[in-house]
Design a protein around this motif. Structure first.
Motif, PDB file in Angstrom:
ATOM      1  N   HIS A 145       0.796  -1.169   0.099  1.00 59.12           N
ATOM      2  CA  HIS A 145       0.064   0.007  -0.067  1.00 59.12           C
ATOM      3  C   HIS A 145       0.723   1.481  -0.103  1.00 59.12           C
ATOM      4  N   LEU A 146       1.973   1.255   0.837  1.00 57.60           N
ATOM      5  CA  LEU A 146       2.747   2.390   1.257  1.00 57.60           C
ATOM      6  C   LEU A 146       3.571   2.839   0.007  1.00 57.60           C
ATOM      7  N   LEU A 147       4.296   1.724  -0.684  1.00 57.53           N
ATOM      8  CA  LEU A 147       5.058   1.765  -1.863  1.00 57.53           C
ATOM      9  C   LEU A 147       4.163   1.785  -3.077  1.00 57.53           C
ATOM     10  N   THR A 148       3.073   1.719  -3.072  1.00 57.43           N
ATOM     11  CA  THR A 148       2.143   1.924  -4.289  1.00 57.43           C
ATOM     12  C   THR A 148       1.876   3.527  -4.298  1.00 57.43           C
ATOM     13  N   THR A 149       1.792   4.015  -3.214  1.00 51.58           N
ATOM     14  CA  THR A 149       1.552   5.625  -3.073  1.00 51.58           C
ATOM     15  C   THR A 149       2.800   6.134  -3.399  1.00 51.58           C
ATOM     16  N   LYS A 150       4.053   5.588  -2.926  1.00 52.38           N
ATOM     17  CA  LYS A 150       5.425   6.273  -3.557  1.00 52.38           C
ATOM     18  C   LYS A 150       5.449   6.442  -4.926  1.00 52.38           C
ATOM     19  N   ALA A 151       5.153   5.246  -5.435  1.00 55.28           N
ATOM     20  CA  ALA A 151       5.188   4.980  -6.863  1.00 55.28           C
ATOM     21  C   ALA A 151       4.273   6.141  -7.637  1.00 55.28           C
ATOM     22  N   ALA A 152       3.183   6.155  -6.977  1.00 56.55           N
ATOM     23  CA  ALA A 152       1.963   7.163  -7.641  1.00 56.55           C
ATOM     24  C   ALA A 152       2.893   8.813  -7.656  1.00 56.55           C
ATOM     25  N   ILE A 153       3.436   9.091  -6.452  1.00 54.47           N
ATOM     26  CA  ILE A 153       4.086  10.608  -6.152  1.00 54.47           C
ATOM     27  C   ILE A 153       5.277  10.644  -7.348  1.00 54.47           C
ATOM     28  N   PHE A 154       6.032   9.544  -7.341  1.00 55.14           N
ATOM     29  CA  PHE A 154       7.129   9.701  -8.326  1.00 55.14           C
ATOM     30  C   PHE A 154       6.609   9.644  -9.750  1.00 55.14           C
ATOM     31  N   SER A 155       5.615   9.077 -10.093  1.00 54.43           N
ATOM     32  CA  SER A 155       4.935   9.078 -11.380  1.00 54.43           C
ATOM     33  C   SER A 155       4.327  10.628 -11.722  1.00 54.43           C
ATOM     34  N   TYR A 156       3.981  11.114 -10.712  1.00 58.66           N
ATOM     35  CA  TYR A 156       3.480  12.714 -11.121  1.00 58.66           C
ATOM     36  C   TYR A 156       4.732  13.362 -11.491  1.00 58.66           C
ATOM     37  N   ASP A 161      12.742   6.024 -12.878  1.00 61.33           N
ATOM     38  CA  ASP A 161      13.670   5.132 -12.199  1.00 61.33           C
ATOM     39  C   ASP A 161      13.191   4.875 -10.875  1.00 61.33           C
ATOM     40  N   ALA A 162      12.644   5.951 -10.066  1.00 52.96           N
ATOM     41  CA  ALA A 162      11.884   5.855  -8.619  1.00 52.96           C
ATOM     42  C   ALA A 162      10.653   4.895  -8.858  1.00 52.96           C
ATOM     43  N   VAL A 163       9.780   5.484  -9.736  1.00 51.64           N
ATOM     44  CA  VAL A 163       8.631   4.465 -10.134  1.00 51.64           C
ATOM     45  C   VAL A 163       8.947   3.084  -9.868  1.00 51.64           C
ATOM     46  N   GLU A 164      10.122   2.720 -10.905  1.00 51.86           N
ATOM     47  CA  GLU A 164      10.174   1.419 -11.230  1.00 51.86           C
ATOM     48  C   GLU A 164      10.769   0.606  -9.802  1.00 51.86           C
ATOM     49  N   ALA A 165      11.594   1.421  -9.272  1.00 50.40           N
ATOM     50  CA  ALA A 165      12.094   0.979  -7.856  1.00 50.40           C
ATOM     51  C   ALA A 165      11.134   0.634  -6.813  1.00 50.40           C
ATOM     52  N   SER A 166      10.332   1.401  -6.742  1.00 48.47           N
ATOM     53  CA  SER A 166       9.175   1.308  -5.869  1.00 48.47           C
ATOM     54  C   SER A 166       8.223   0.133  -6.016  1.00 48.47           C
ATOM     55  N   ALA A 167       7.831  -0.024  -7.500  1.00 51.94           N
ATOM     56  CA  ALA A 167       7.090  -1.011  -7.821  1.00 51.94           C
ATOM     57  C   ALA A 167       7.830  -2.303  -7.786  1.00 51.94           C
ATOM     58  N   LYS A 168       8.915  -2.466  -8.110  1.00 49.18           N
ATOM     59  CA  LYS A 168       9.608  -3.577  -8.052  1.00 49.18           C
ATOM     60  C   LYS A 168       9.933  -3.959  -6.636  1.00 49.18           C
ATOM     61  N   SER A 169       9.991  -3.093  -5.607  1.00 47.96           N
ATOM     62  CA  SER A 169       9.972  -3.396  -4.171  1.00 47.96           C
ATOM     63  C   SER A 169       8.837  -3.960  -3.656  1.00 47.96           C
ATOM     64  N   ILE A 170       7.578  -3.850  -4.257  1.00 49.90           N
ATOM     65  CA  ILE A 170       6.640  -4.609  -3.644  1.00 49.90           C
ATOM     66  C   ILE A 170       6.696  -6.035  -4.356  1.00 49.90           C
ATOM     67  N   LEU A 171       7.179  -6.378  -5.557  1.00 46.10           N
ATOM     68  CA  LEU A 171       7.147  -7.458  -6.008  1.00 46.10           C
ATOM     69  C   LEU A 171       8.343  -8.315  -5.268  1.00 46.10           C
ATOM     70  N   THR A 172       9.463  -7.763  -4.832  1.00 51.35           N
ATOM     71  CA  THR A 172      10.368  -8.371  -4.135  1.00 51.35           C
ATOM     72  C   THR A 172       9.999  -8.598  -2.657  1.00 51.35           C
ATOM     73  N   ILE A 173       9.145  -7.751  -2.167  1.00 50.28           N
ATOM     74  CA  ILE A 173       8.754  -8.021  -0.581  1.00 50.28           C
ATOM     75  C   ILE A 173       7.413  -9.268  -0.794  1.00 50.28           C
ATOM     76  N   TYR A 186      -1.026  -3.145  -8.717  1.00 48.80           N
ATOM     77  CA  TYR A 186      -0.813  -1.913  -8.993  1.00 48.80           C
ATOM     78  C   TYR A 186       0.768  -1.811  -9.295  1.00 48.80           C
ATOM     79  N   ALA A 187       1.798  -2.575  -8.814  1.00 50.89           N
ATOM     80  CA  ALA A 187       2.988  -2.752  -9.128  1.00 50.89           C
ATOM     81  C   ALA A 187       3.176  -2.925 -10.586  1.00 50.89           C
ATOM     82  N   HIS A 188       2.616  -3.965 -11.215  1.00 54.01           N
ATOM     83  CA  HIS A 188       2.597  -4.121 -12.653  1.00 54.01           C
ATOM     84  C   HIS A 188       2.041  -2.903 -13.275  1.00 54.01           C
ATOM     85  N   PHE A 189       1.065  -2.401 -12.854  1.00 55.69           N
ATOM     86  CA  PHE A 189       0.357  -1.465 -13.728  1.00 55.69           C
ATOM     87  C   PHE A 189       1.405  -0.183 -13.761  1.00 55.69           C
ATOM     88  N   PHE A 190       2.020   0.054 -12.683  1.00 48.95           N
ATOM     89  CA  PHE A 190       3.022   1.143 -13.104  1.00 48.95           C
ATOM     90  C   PHE A 190       4.480   0.776 -13.528  1.00 48.95           C
TER      91      PHE A 190
END
Length: 387
Positions: A145-156, A161-173, A186-190
């Motif tokens: 949930h929290l990393l999705t929000t970070k990805a959204a903020i970086f998307s704006y 690179d930061a969007v990708e890192a946040s999304a990949k962190s979701i999949l790693t965790i 959401y991770a795959h969508f981003f």
């Protein structure tokens, strides 16, 4: 969907005197991104909870008021009214117990989102980083949930690179601590959106397909937009058969889920499709301001409307398009959405050229390219067509 089935078991109208059912129905509307439909439910629930005849136990009453505050924060974020949204998010954090994980984490997420829209991006990221640190100590149950929000903020801010890192962190965790499919989607969508913007079409399609496999287990908007993402890839690859498959699938899903927002996005995609093929099509019914308020999705009604006007090619339409573009630029800047601002500038360049103002068009295009180059924006320009 499970909650929706449960709610359908109650007799019609039984929610009118039961604030808990009203709050549950509002959460269901949120899942389908029906922000306008949430307001009357929340008002009714709050009226019952604060009324003199309220029989709800005090602890339950406070929790429900917290749920209402969370949902109001969501709605106000996209109206947009971030100052009031932040107020309700902070109120929710005082009322919602931490063990109500979704609502409590959503309050943190939307507090951060409102801070972004108030121009406090660094503070927003600090709030999320602190919450992630606390969450790691608790077993990372809310990390997705929290990393999705970070990805959204970086998307704006178009920090891919930061969007990708946040999304990949979701999949790693997720490999170590199972995250809800909602956040995996959401991770795959981003990741698909980043790949599409970079013109890495095979990778974009792969991630959008990963969202497809989570049908009914992700936000309806995420699923529907992933289908539109596949359709956009098909346009880029000039694959007419694939395009027809996905545009039809997206429209069918919007009808099946009774999701008016997604249906409207499908309607606007048809305008986008016509523009890409060089055809003129009538635009769908005028969109509401709230429909264009969130900038996470791949189709923006006001941007597509401006492109439709430019594509018509006559002086009157170009003049109307330039007015539409200026309003869109104001909204994009208000939301601190860099990618959308660049897209509007690209459309503005085309509109100025069509209006016979070639020098101004080249000047705007040069400005947009210079600002966009460090961010690696590709499809934001390519999708606008040729000059």
């Amino acid at each position: 969907r499970t909650m929706g089935r449960w709610l359908d078991l109650f007799p019609k109208g039984s929610e009118k005197r039961r604030p808990g059912l009203l709050v549950a129905q509002s959460f269901q509307r949120l899942f389908n991104w029906d922000l306008a439909g949430m307001a009357p439910l929340l008002e009714r629930a709050e009226s019952l909870l604060k009324g003199p005849n309220c029989s709800t136990p005090e602890d339950r009453r406070q929790t429900l008021l917290g749920d209402i505050a969370v949902q109001r924060a969501v709605c106000l974020t996209w109206l947009p009214d971030p100052q009031n949204g932040l107020h309700h998010a902070r109120q929710a954090l005082q009322l919602v117990p931490k063990n109500h994980r979704y609502a409590h984490t959503n309050a943190i997420a939307y507090a951060a989102a409102c801070m972004l829209f108030c121009g406090e991006k660094d503070d927003a990221l600090l709030v999320l980083d602190k919450a992630l640190t606390d969450d790691c100590a608790a077993g990372s149950l809310n990390a997705g949930h929290l990393l999705t929000t970070k990805a959204a903020i970086f998307s704006y801010t178009a920090n891919w690179d930061a969007v990708e890192a946040s999304a990949k962190s979701i999949l790693t965790i997720h490999k170590a601590v199972s995250q809800a499919d909602y956040w995996v989607g959401y991770a795959h969508f981003f990741l698909g959106s980043v790949a599409y913007e970079r013109n890495q079409l095979d990778s974009a399609s792969e991630h959008f397909y990963a969202v497809e496999k989570l049908r009914y287990r992700v936000n309806t908007r995420v699923y529907h937009d992933a289908l539109l993402g596949q359709a956009l890839v098909a346009i880029a690859e000039a694959n007419a058969k694939r395009l027809e498959l996905y545009r039809a699938a997206a429209y069918s899903f919007a009808i099946e889920t009774k999701d008016p927002f997604s249906k409207q996005m499908s309607d606007w995609f048809e305008v986008r499709r016509a523009i890409s093929s060089g055809k003129i099509s009538p635009p769908p019914a005028p969109h509401q301001s709230t429909d264009d308020s969130t900038r996470l999705w791949l189709i923006y009604p006001s941007l597509t409307q401006a492109e439709h006007l430019v594509h018509k090619g006559d002086q009157c339409a170009c003049s109307e398009a330039l007015d539409c573009i200026e309003k869109g630029l104001q909204m994009a800047r208000f939301h601190h959405n860099f990618r959308l601002e660049i897209q509007y500038l690209a459309v503005k360049a085309v509109a100025l050229k069509c209006a016979g103002k070639r020098d101004q068009a080249l000047e705007v295009l040069e400005q947009a390219l210079r600002r966009a180059e460090p961010h690696g924006l590709v499809r934001s320009f390519v999708d606008r067509g040729s000059m």
